[in-house]
Design a protein around this motif. Structure first.
Motif, PDB file in Angstrom:
ATOM      1  N   GLY A 135       0.662  -1.151  -0.005  1.00  0.00           N
ATOM      2  CA  GLY A 135       0.106   0.149   0.102  1.00  0.00           C
ATOM      3  C   GLY A 135       0.521   1.188   0.315  1.00  0.00           C
ATOM      4  O   GLY A 135       2.126   1.139  -0.708  1.00  0.00           O
ATOM      5  N   ASP A 136       0.470   2.017   0.852  1.00  0.00           N
ATOM      6  CA  ASP A 136       0.850   3.588   1.121  1.00  0.00           C
ATOM      7  C   ASP A 136       2.382   3.203   1.181  1.00  0.00           C
ATOM      8  O   ASP A 136       3.520   4.367   1.460  1.00  0.00           O
ATOM      9  CB  ASP A 136       0.331   4.342   2.082  1.00  0.00           C
ATOM     10  CG  ASP A 136       1.144   5.606   1.842  1.00  0.00           C
ATOM     11  OD1 ASP A 136       1.259   6.469   0.746  1.00  0.00           O
ATOM     12  OD2 ASP A 136       0.495   6.499   2.846  1.00  0.00           O
ATOM     13  N   ASN A 137       3.025   2.319   1.996  1.00  0.00           N
ATOM     14  CA  ASN A 137       3.952   2.536   2.439  1.00  0.00           C
ATOM     15  C   ASN A 137       5.494   1.865   1.242  1.00  0.00           C
ATOM     16  O   ASN A 137       6.702   1.777   1.405  1.00  0.00           O
ATOM     17  CB  ASN A 137       4.581   1.463   4.078  1.00  0.00           C
ATOM     18  CG  ASN A 137       3.682   1.682   4.789  1.00  0.00           C
ATOM     19  OD1 ASN A 137       3.395   3.152   5.195  1.00  0.00           O
ATOM     20  ND2 ASN A 137       2.785   0.608   5.489  1.00  0.00           N
ATOM     21  N   GLY A 138       4.566   1.325   0.477  1.00  0.00           N
ATOM     22  CA  GLY A 138       5.441   1.004  -1.114  1.00  0.00           C
ATOM     23  C   GLY A 138       5.929  -0.606  -0.157  1.00  0.00           C
ATOM     24  O   GLY A 138       5.719  -1.566   0.308  1.00  0.00           O
ATOM     25  N   LEU A 139       7.041  -1.187  -0.834  1.00  0.00           N
ATOM     26  CA  LEU A 139       7.587  -2.468  -0.857  1.00  0.00           C
ATOM     27  C   LEU A 139       9.775  -1.865  -0.675  1.00  0.00           C
ATOM     28  O   LEU A 139      10.014  -1.645  -1.018  1.00  0.00           O
ATOM     29  CB  LEU A 139       7.365  -3.078  -1.857  1.00  0.00           C
ATOM     30  CG  LEU A 139       6.684  -3.837  -1.910  1.00  0.00           C
ATOM     31  CD1 LEU A 139       6.723  -4.869  -3.742  1.00  0.00           C
ATOM     32  CD2 LEU A 139       6.260  -5.216  -0.918  1.00  0.00           C
ATOM     33  N   SER A 140       9.847  -2.933   0.503  1.00  0.00           N
ATOM     34  CA  SER A 140      11.150  -2.000   1.053  1.00  0.00           C
ATOM     35  C   SER A 140      12.209  -3.059   1.415  1.00  0.00           C
ATOM     36  O   SER A 140      11.534  -4.840   1.029  1.00  0.00           O
ATOM     37  CB  SER A 140      11.241  -1.461   2.322  1.00  0.00           C
ATOM     38  OG  SER A 140      10.961  -1.583   3.195  1.00  0.00           O
ATOM     39  N   GLY A 141      12.810  -3.264   1.703  1.00  0.00           N
ATOM     40  CA  GLY A 141      14.111  -4.957   1.767  1.00  0.00           C
ATOM     41  C   GLY A 141      14.130  -5.563   0.767  1.00  0.00           C
ATOM     42  O   GLY A 141      14.015  -6.785   0.526  1.00  0.00           O
ATOM     43  N   ILE A 142      14.354  -4.742  -0.658  1.00  0.00           N
ATOM     44  CA  ILE A 142      13.784  -5.478  -1.801  1.00  0.00           C
ATOM     45  C   ILE A 142      15.529  -6.083  -2.444  1.00  0.00           C
ATOM     46  O   ILE A 142      16.672  -5.211  -2.278  1.00  0.00           O
ATOM     47  CB  ILE A 142      13.696  -4.856  -3.197  1.00  0.00           C
ATOM     48  CG1 ILE A 142      12.453  -4.143  -2.594  1.00  0.00           C
ATOM     49  CG2 ILE A 142      13.489  -5.409  -4.070  1.00  0.00           C
ATOM     50  CD1 ILE A 142      11.910  -3.291  -3.454  1.00  0.00           C
ATOM     51  N   PRO A 143      15.908  -7.385  -1.672  1.00  0.00           N
ATOM     52  CA  PRO A 143      17.732  -8.057  -2.254  1.00  0.00           C
ATOM     53  C   PRO A 143      18.223  -7.559  -3.465  1.00  0.00           C
ATOM     54  O   PRO A 143      17.252  -7.148  -4.673  1.00  0.00           O
ATOM     55  CB  PRO A 143      17.046  -9.294  -2.292  1.00  0.00           C
ATOM     56  CG  PRO A 143      16.248  -9.760  -2.797  1.00  0.00           C
ATOM     57  CD  PRO A 143      15.252  -8.101  -2.434  1.00  0.00           C
TER      58      PRO A 143
END
Lengths: 322, 291
Positions: A135-143
């Motif tokens: 959602g609003d937070n997006g995706l993080s920690g993408i390798p």
């Protein structure tokens, strides 16, 4: 023009870009990476705007789809470079096939409106489908992407070279495609679609091809962005990004290969410089854009008289409605 | 049952707000051939000017409802005369891009002047209550907005169909060169149409302020829906725009309640279907400028 001379400026450009990590700090390297990513993105949009005469205001959809697809694949399936990159590209192509199917049926303003509407639809999906996209937070920690089991592309310099290689492939690939008979057909559609139809070309089909190339490469730019940032958010799908990349193309110079690159460089540097003084960069960008539309409609690439010939077609898409 | 009735009122009042904005956009598009992407920005400016009026001068919503749209109309005149008029020779698409840049500029100016937080236009007490109808309670202000919306639609229809001014505008929709050839000052027509469009957008913004809230970015939500309505309703038809506005308003409202994850899809799906079945929109006719 002689073939060697024609390719020469591109090799000089690529060679110069190879030297950046040696000569400059990591801060400059980051900006250069961003410029290259947005150059790929702007080049992809220019296939539609400059070469086919279809002004799209929804190109961020493909950037976002590519970024999210690559990130999701990397998070849940495999972080191998080829898989995430191909995944981002293929899914962007599929999405552009669906959107292109509808959008290429109309032209002019309606095309602009439909592309804007569809991209906002994708934004809505990304924003609301929180369980998948964060959602609003997006995706993080993408390798960071892995090329071999033991080789991960994780340093700033290696990501830069990855982006640079993709940029080079895209630039040279587009150079070949857009100068080919296929590219000439696209330009023909831009100049006079009715005549192309009368000559027996299925112009709708060619417009869809153009849409697929633009969308797929837009997705590749998005994938690059997710490697570079390690983070994607709904902002990467929002219409303002579509606007920004359209501004890059028009400011740089439509229907030229170097134009979108110059435009991307100009806007990214402008944003960085302006952003260090004030957060009102949309205001500055808007004013710069208005000034360009009025006074320099052929863009930066059209300023130099050496490029006059190639940029001669540049004003055509803007005035095609007359 | 209660929910349906209330959501229907919410949807219809939202649709009528959208109508006020889109009818101006449609008029400008139809006559001037300018797809004014900054149109919804004028809607936002109207709302914020009303906020300024109710905050810093007299706390009178009705006064703001008149003064703010007039100011927006004035701003529109300035924009038309100083920005658009000198650039008509550049071609239609250049003007679209021009207004797009303008939307950026206005967005940041508003954010700079009023901040990025959500704010609300205060309603006077006598408008803020609820009324009971058919055994259900409805927010009074929503009903008032519906009334105002239908009033604006009726006024627009009478203006366009029954007056000489409307005849000029209708003629301009089908052939603006001919109107110019008849000795009518088409430049003045452009300016007036742009001002009226701006006034309507500003009016819609003030009316929407107490319901939808004020924040930079509000304009683009409305712009997107306006563009959908423009496509669905068809150009140059007030009735078509009205019907499309009501459909989109109701569908969007119900969609958000019933299928929050799919509401945007429903709207754009609807638009795609209309475009494929009838590219000129529900009641639109083929007019110039649609490429």
């Amino acid at each position: 023009m002689d073939k060697g001379i024609r390719w020469f400026p591109y090799f000089v450009l690529l060679a110069a870009l190879c030297l950046i990590p040696l000569l400059f700090s990591s801060y400059v390297l980051g900006i250069a990476s961003e410029i290259l990513i947005f150059s790929i993105f702007a080049l992809s949009l220019n296939v539609l705007v400059g070469y086919t005469g279809l002004v799209s205001l929804g190109h961020a959809a493909f950037f976002g789809v590519g970024a999210y697809a690559s990130s999701l694949i990397a998070l849940h399936f495999s972080d191998h470079l080829m898989i995430t990159l191909a995944g981002g590209f293929i899914i962007a192509v599929i999405v552009s096939a669906v959107i292109g199917f509808f959008c290429t049926r109309v032209s002019g303003f309606y095309f602009l409106m439909l592309t804007l509407a569809f991209s906002q639809m994708i934004y809505g999906l990304v924003y609301r489908w929180g369980s998948l996209t964060g959602g609003d937070n997006g995706l993080s920690g993408i390798p960071k992407p892995r090329l071999l089991p033991s080789f991960r592309i994780d340093s700033g310099v290696s990501v830069y070279f990855l982006i640079l290689i993709v940029f080079g492939v895209v630039l040279l690939g587009l150079n070949i495609v857009l100068r080919s008979p296929f590219g000439q057909i696209l330009s023909g559609i831009r100049e006079n679609e009715v005549r192309m139809k009368a000559m027996g070309y299925n112009t709708t089909l060619y417009k869809i091809y153009s849409f697929l190339i633009a969308g797929g490469l837009g997705g590749v730019a998005g994938s690059m962005y997710s490697y570079f940032n390690g983070f994607v958010s709904p902002k990467d799908v929002y219409w303002t990004l579509s606007g920004e990349v359209l501004i890059m193309v028009l400011v740089g110079g439509v229907a030229t290969l170097i134009g979108p690159v110059l435009g991307a460089a100009f806007i990214v540097i402008l944003k960085t410089v302006v952003g260090s003084y004030t957060d009102l960069w949309m205001l500055i960008l808007g004013i710069v854009f208005i000034l360009f539309v009025i006074f320099i409609p052929k863009g930066i690439a059209g300023i130099g008289s050496l490029r006059k010939k190639r940029a001669a077609g540049a004003s055509v898409p803007l005035n095609a409605e007359n | 049952m209660d929910v349906i009735g209330i959501q229907l009122v919410n949807g219809l009042s939202y649709g009528l707000l959208l109508f006020m904005i889109t009818s101006g956009l449609s008029l400008i598009f139809g006559i001037m051939g300018v797809l004014n992407l900054a149109h919804a920005s004028l809607y936002m400016v109207g709302a914020y000017l009303a906020l300024a009026i109710t905050h810093y001068t007299i706390q009178n919503f009705l006064l703001a409802l008149i003064v703010a749209p007039l100011l927006v109309g004035l701003i529109s005149v300035l924009l038309e005369v100083f920005l658009l008029r000198p650039t008509y020779h550049l071609g239609h698409l250049s003007q679209v891009l021009l207004t797009f840049g303008l939307a950026y500029v206005i967005h940041d100016i508003v954010r700079w002047m009023w901040g990025a937080d959500v704010q609300w236009l205060p309603l006077p007490d006598w408008l803020g209550g609820a009324v009971e109808l058919f055994g259900q309670t409805f927010p009074l202000y929503r009903l008032v907005v519906m009334g105002i919306g239908f009033g604006v639609a009726a006024a627009m229809w009478i203006l366009q169909e029954k007056t000489r001014w409307g005849a000029i505008v209708r003629a301009g929709l089908s052939n603006k060169e001919m109107v110019g050839g008849l000795g009518i000052n088409i430049k003045l027509v452009f300016t007036v149409v742009f001002a009226v469009g701006g006034f309507l957008a500003g009016f819609g913004g003030v009316a929407a302020g107490p319901i939808l809230g004020l924040f930079p970015g509000m304009e683009f939500e409305i712009l997107i829906l306006s563009l959908v309505i423009l496509v669905v309703g068809g150009l140059g038809s007030i009735l078509g725009t009205l019907i499309a506005s009501l459909i989109i308003g109701v569908v969007d409202t119900f969609g958000k309640v019933l299928f929050p994850q799919l509401s945007l899809f429903i709207i754009f799906g609807l638009m795609a279907v209309v475009l494929i079945v009838k590219p000129t929109g529900l009641l639109g006719k083929q007019v110039h400028g649609n490429g």
